[in-house]
Every structure is written in structure tokens, then in C-alpha cells.
Design a protein around this motif. Structure first.
Motif, PDB file in Angstrom:
ATOM      1  N   TRP A  29      18.876  10.570-128.142  1.00  0.00           N
ATOM      2  CA  TRP A  29      17.832  11.127-127.289  1.00  0.00           C
ATOM      3  C   TRP A  29      18.454  11.822-126.080  1.00  0.00           C
ATOM      4  CZ3 TRP A  29      18.629   9.125-122.534  1.00  0.00           C
ATOM      5  CH2 TRP A  29      19.229   7.874-122.453  1.00  0.00           C
ATOM      6  N   VAL A  30      17.652  12.679-125.475  1.00  0.00           N
ATOM      7  CA  VAL A  30      17.970  13.255-124.162  1.00  0.00           C
ATOM      8  C   VAL A  30      16.761  13.003-123.274  1.00  0.00           C
ATOM      9  CG1 VAL A  30      18.469  15.356-122.845  1.00  0.00           C
ATOM     10  CG2 VAL A  30      19.498  15.021-125.106  1.00  0.00           C
ATOM     11  N   LEU A  31      17.011  12.556-122.062  1.00  0.00           N
ATOM     12  CA  LEU A  31      15.947  12.310-121.098  1.00  0.00           C
ATOM     13  C   LEU A  31      15.771  13.548-120.229  1.00  0.00           C
ATOM     14  CD1 LEU A  31      13.938  10.511-119.523  1.00  0.00           C
ATOM     15  CD2 LEU A  31      15.903   9.645-118.221  1.00  0.00           C
ATOM     16  N   TYR A  32      14.572  14.122-120.263  1.00  0.00           N
ATOM     17  CA  TYR A  32      14.229  15.275-119.439  1.00  0.00           C
ATOM     18  C   TYR A  32      13.257  14.824-118.358  1.00  0.00           C
ATOM     19  CZ  TYR A  32      16.256  18.000-123.237  1.00  0.00           C
ATOM     20  OH  TYR A  32      17.123  18.522-124.177  1.00  0.00           O
ATOM     21  N   ILE A  33      13.581  15.126-117.119  1.00  0.00           N
ATOM     22  CA  ILE A  33      12.774  14.678-115.990  1.00  0.00           C
ATOM     23  C   ILE A  33      12.253  15.887-115.226  1.00  0.00           C
ATOM     24  CG2 ILE A  33      12.699  13.248-113.907  1.00  0.00           C
ATOM     25  CD1 ILE A  33      15.190  11.799-114.911  1.00  0.00           C
ATOM     26  N   ARG A  34      10.965  15.879-114.964  1.00  0.00           N
ATOM     27  CA  ARG A  34      10.403  16.902-114.071  1.00  0.00           C
ATOM     28  C   ARG A  34       9.804  16.206-112.858  1.00  0.00           C
ATOM     29  NH1 ARG A  34       6.049  19.538-112.159  1.00  0.00           N
ATOM     30  NH2 ARG A  34       6.451  21.710-111.555  1.00  0.00           N
ATOM     31  N   ASP A  35      10.320  16.546-111.691  1.00  0.00           N
ATOM     32  CA  ASP A  35       9.809  16.029-110.422  1.00  0.00           C
ATOM     33  C   ASP A  35       8.698  16.935-109.925  1.00  0.00           C
ATOM     34  OD1 ASP A  35       9.547  14.697-107.969  1.00  0.00           O
ATOM     35  OD2 ASP A  35      10.984  16.065-107.030  1.00  0.00           O
ATOM     36  N   ASP A  36       7.541  16.335-109.645  1.00  0.00           N
ATOM     37  CA  ASP A  36       6.365  17.116-109.271  1.00  0.00           C
ATOM     38  C   ASP A  36       6.293  17.306-107.752  1.00  0.00           C
ATOM     39  OD1 ASP A  36       4.183  18.536-110.249  1.00  0.00           O
ATOM     40  OD2 ASP A  36       2.782  16.881-109.936  1.00  0.00           O
ATOM     41  N   ALA A  66      19.062  13.548-109.144  1.00  0.00           N
ATOM     42  CA  ALA A  66      20.347  14.250-109.056  1.00  0.00           C
ATOM     43  C   ALA A  66      21.512  13.307-109.313  1.00  0.00           C
ATOM     44  CB  ALA A  66      20.481  14.910-107.682  1.00  0.00           C
ATOM     45  N   ASP A  67      21.417  12.086-108.810  1.00  0.00           N
ATOM     46  CA  ASP A  67      22.467  11.095-109.006  1.00  0.00           C
ATOM     47  C   ASP A  67      22.662  10.777-110.481  1.00  0.00           C
ATOM     48  OD1 ASP A  67      24.377   9.065-108.150  1.00  0.00           O
ATOM     49  OD2 ASP A  67      22.825   7.589-108.633  1.00  0.00           O
ATOM     50  N   TYR A  68      21.553  10.556-111.195  1.00  0.00           N
ATOM     51  CA  TYR A  68      21.654  10.244-112.626  1.00  0.00           C
ATOM     52  C   TYR A  68      22.121  11.447-113.432  1.00  0.00           C
ATOM     53  CZ  TYR A  68      19.686   5.531-112.439  1.00  0.00           C
ATOM     54  OH  TYR A  68      19.497   4.191-112.207  1.00  0.00           O
ATOM     55  N   CYS A  69      21.652  12.628-113.088  1.00  0.00           N
ATOM     56  CA  CYS A  69      22.085  13.827-113.808  1.00  0.00           C
ATOM     57  C   CYS A  69      23.580  14.071-113.656  1.00  0.00           C
ATOM     58  CB  CYS A  69      21.309  15.046-113.316  1.00  0.00           C
ATOM     59  SG  CYS A  69      19.581  15.090-113.820  1.00  0.00           S
ATOM     60  N   GLN A  70      24.104  13.716-112.507  1.00  0.00           N
ATOM     61  CA  GLN A  70      25.547  13.871-112.275  1.00  0.00           C
ATOM     62  C   GLN A  70      26.355  12.872-113.099  1.00  0.00           C
ATOM     63  OE1 GLN A  70      26.740  13.260-108.190  1.00  0.00           O
ATOM     64  NE2 GLN A  70      28.672  14.333-108.473  1.00  0.00           N
ATOM     65  N   LYS A  71      25.801  11.690-113.304  1.00  0.00           N
ATOM     66  CA  LYS A  71      26.522  10.623-114.006  1.00  0.00           C
ATOM     67  C   LYS A  71      26.381  10.689-115.528  1.00  0.00           C
ATOM     68  CE  LYS A  71      26.161   7.263-110.221  1.00  0.00           C
ATOM     69  NZ  LYS A  71      25.525   5.978-109.781  1.00  0.00           N
ATOM     70  N   TYR A  72      25.270  11.235-116.018  1.00  0.00           N
ATOM     71  CA  TYR A  72      24.976  11.179-117.454  1.00  0.00           C
ATOM     72  C   TYR A  72      24.627  12.559-117.980  1.00  0.00           C
ATOM     73  CZ  TYR A  72      24.558   6.194-116.434  1.00  0.00           C
ATOM     74  OH  TYR A  72      24.801   4.908-116.010  1.00  0.00           O
ATOM     75  N   ASP A  73      25.326  12.972-119.054  1.00  0.00           N
ATOM     76  CA  ASP A  73      25.052  14.297-119.607  1.00  0.00           C
ATOM     77  C   ASP A  73      23.831  14.313-120.519  1.00  0.00           C
ATOM     78  OD1 ASP A  73      26.035  12.954-121.815  1.00  0.00           O
ATOM     79  OD2 ASP A  73      27.833  14.194-122.030  1.00  0.00           O
ATOM     80  N   ASN A  74      23.235  13.154-120.782  1.00  0.00           N
ATOM     81  CA  ASN A  74      22.010  13.113-121.580  1.00  0.00           C
ATOM     82  C   ASN A  74      20.768  12.931-120.707  1.00  0.00           C
ATOM     83  OD1 ASN A  74      22.660  10.484-120.900  1.00  0.00           O
ATOM     84  ND2 ASN A  74      22.046   9.607-122.865  1.00  0.00           N
ATOM     85  N   ILE A  75      20.902  13.202-119.424  1.00  0.00           N
ATOM     86  CA  ILE A  75      19.770  13.222-118.502  1.00  0.00           C
ATOM     87  C   ILE A  75      19.721  14.605-117.858  1.00  0.00           C
ATOM     88  CG2 ILE A  75      18.713  12.229-116.444  1.00  0.00           C
ATOM     89  CD1 ILE A  75      20.024   9.594-117.109  1.00  0.00           C
ATOM     90  N   VAL A  76      18.591  15.282-117.999  1.00  0.00           N
ATOM     91  CA  VAL A  76      18.467  16.675-117.568  1.00  0.00           C
ATOM     92  C   VAL A  76      17.255  16.815-116.653  1.00  0.00           C
ATOM     93  CG1 VAL A  76      18.102  19.060-118.326  1.00  0.00           C
ATOM     94  CG2 VAL A  76      19.496  17.489-119.722  1.00  0.00           C
ATOM     95  N   LYS A  77      17.443  17.449-115.533  1.00  0.00           N
ATOM     96  CA  LYS A  77      16.325  17.756-114.626  1.00  0.00           C
ATOM     97  C   LYS A  77      15.735  19.102-115.015  1.00  0.00           C
ATOM     98  CE  LYS A  77      15.071  18.464-109.755  1.00  0.00           C
ATOM     99  NZ  LYS A  77      14.437  19.775-109.949  1.00  0.00           N
ATOM    100  N   ILE A  78      14.426  19.125-115.226  1.00  0.00           N
ATOM    101  CA  ILE A  78      13.732  20.381-115.514  1.00  0.00           C
ATOM    102  C   ILE A  78      13.518  21.123-114.208  1.00  0.00           C
ATOM    103  CG2 ILE A  78      11.594  21.413-116.360  1.00  0.00           C
ATOM    104  CD1 ILE A  78      13.286  20.245-118.579  1.00  0.00           C
ATOM    105  N   GLY A  79      14.080  22.300-114.121  1.00  0.00           N
ATOM    106  CA  GLY A  79      13.970  23.082-112.897  1.00  0.00           C
ATOM    107  C   GLY A  79      12.971  24.217-113.047  1.00  0.00           C
ATOM    108  N   ASP A  80      12.038  24.328-112.123  1.00  0.00           N
ATOM    109  CA  ASP A  80      11.102  25.444-112.105  1.00  0.00           C
ATOM    110  C   ASP A  80      10.587  25.601-110.680  1.00  0.00           C
ATOM    111  OD1 ASP A  80       8.620  23.839-111.673  1.00  0.00           O
ATOM    112  OD2 ASP A  80       9.001  23.113-113.693  1.00  0.00           O
ATOM    113  N   ASP A  81       9.796  26.620-110.469  1.00  0.00           N
ATOM    114  CA  ASP A  81       9.260  26.875-109.131  1.00  0.00           C
ATOM    115  C   ASP A  81       7.742  26.710-109.102  1.00  0.00           C
ATOM    116  OD1 ASP A  81       8.525  29.023-110.643  1.00  0.00           O
ATOM    117  OD2 ASP A  81       9.396  30.548-109.313  1.00  0.00           O
ATOM    118  N   ARG A  82       7.219  25.844-109.980  1.00  0.00           N
ATOM    119  CA  ARG A  82       5.772  25.705-110.108  1.00  0.00           C
ATOM    120  C   ARG A  82       5.184  24.697-109.127  1.00  0.00           C
ATOM    121  NH1 ARG A  82       3.103  25.272-115.598  1.00  0.00           N
ATOM    122  NH2 ARG A  82       1.485  26.224-114.293  1.00  0.00           N
TER     123      ARG A  82
END
Length: 202
Positions: free
Chosen positions: A37-44, A55-71
Motif C-alpha cells: 500500500w501507499v498512504l496518501y494524505i490530504r490536509d484540509d 511532513a515528518d512522516y513523508c520525510q521518513k517513509y517513501d510510502n507516505i505521500v502528501k497530496i499537494g494542491d491549492d484548493r
């Protein structure tokens, strides 16, 4: 931006001001017996320390991804839909920021779904499990929502018969066909549902 998952399962975590429990939930996902699996996180647009935790988890784990957008702040429902729109995978699971998952949750859910796909090929399929309610210290308040609510999940076999208080999004796994249909409007009239036997925190 479109994200194509390198693993078959995309875990979609929508969060807003989740600093109190977010680390605990991410840790419970990292502790899963299934690692496909890959964990995708979107912060609202959180106003607490949620962005720093992500950001801390994304730096430590390559299977955790922050969804970036300007919405910006979309609200809970649209936050999850934005995750669905952004990520392409074979299978999807939703996660709330204040959940804690038992170690076998992903594997048990996936095994049951995969079995149903063998019986119903080329079919939109969603399966879901029971859940427990716990307090802030994870003391169990209600061990089984199904039992406490006197629900028989085998009584429901079609998607339109399942209101959200019966099928919690964070208790579900579904295939790509469900994802594609769910993004259409109006929602599809029928999707076959099955129910694995699995008791635990969702």
C-alpha cells in the motif's frame, strides 16, 4: 496533480486539525501485516501542527505521500473526493485521522475482496468490516457496532441499501471500478457489497 500508486492499495487519509491522534493512526497503518500500500494524505488547510506531522512522516517513509494542491479547505466530504480524484490505484481504503487500525485490517479486508473478485469478475465491489468505538485512551466503549446496533450485515447485499452509518467509509475497501463510478454523477444505482468477518478498531 495526478498520483499513480506504485502499490495496488491506496490508503486515503483526509485530515483537518488532527494533531492529537494523527501520529497514532499513521503508526497503526505502518504496523499493518500487509505492506502493499501507499498512504496518501490530504490536509484540509489545518491550523494546528498537522502539516508538520505529515511532513515528518513523508520525510521518513517513501510510502507516505502528501497530496499537494491549492484548493484550500474543502470540508470532510470533498477532502476525500479530492483524494479519490487525485490517486489512481487498483484498490482504495479510506482513513480518518483519529482512527487506529488493528494490524490485520488491510490484509483481512483485501483477502476478502480478492476472493469476491474471483466470484464476480469485472464487477464494482466494496467490502467492509465491523468497528469498535474507543475513548481517547483507546479503552473500548463499544466492541461491535453491528452487535450494539442489532444489525445483521448479511441482510444487505446492494450498495443502495447501505446508509453511511452502516458502511463507514473508513471500514471499507473497494476496487477501482467503485472509485470510477463514485466520481460520476449521479451515484450508481447498484454495487455489490459483501462483508468480511473482522472485529476491531476502524
Amino acid at each position: 496533480m495526478r498520483y499513480i500508486s506504485p502499490e495496488p492499495i491506496a490508503v486515503l487519509l483526509a485530515v483537518y486539525n488532527g494533531e492529537k491522534y494523527l501520529r497514532e493512526q499513521i503508526d497503526s497503518i505502518l504496523a499493518q501485516t500487509n505492506h502493499d500500500w501507499v498512504l496518501y494524505i490530504r490536509d484540509d488547510a489545518s491550523t494546528d501542527s498537522t502539516p508538520e506531522i505529515i511532513a515528518d512522516y513523508c520525510q521518513k517513509y517513501d510510502n507516505i505521500v502528501k497530496i499537494g494542491d491549492d484548493r484550500g479547505n474543502l470540508g470532510c466530504y470533498e477532502n476525500f473526493r479530492e483524494l479519490l480524484r487525485s490517486v489512481e490505484a487498483d484498490y482504495y481504503m479510506f482513513s480518518d485521522a483519529d482512527d487506529v487500525w488493528l494490524p490485520e485490517k488491510i490484509q483481512a479486508s483485501f483477502d476478502f475482496l480478492h476472493k469476491q473478485e474471483g466470484a464476480y469478475p469485472h464487477t464494482p465491489l466494496l467490502v467492509h468490516c465491523d468497528k469498535s468505538h474507543a475513548d481517547a485512551e483507546l479503552n473500548i466503549i463499544h466492541k461491535s457496532v453491528w452487535s450494539d446496533s442489532a444489525m445483521d450485515p448479511d441482510s444487505w447485499t446492494k450498495f443502495e441499501l447501505l446508509p453511511m452509518h452502516i458502511v463507514g467509509g473508513a471500514c471499507s475497501i473497494f476496487n477501482r471500478r467503485v472509485r470510477d463510478l463514485s466520481l460520476e454523477s449521479p451515484p450508481p444505482p447498484q454495487i455489490l457489497c459483501q462483508f468480511p468477518t473482522m472485529d476491531g478498531r476502524h
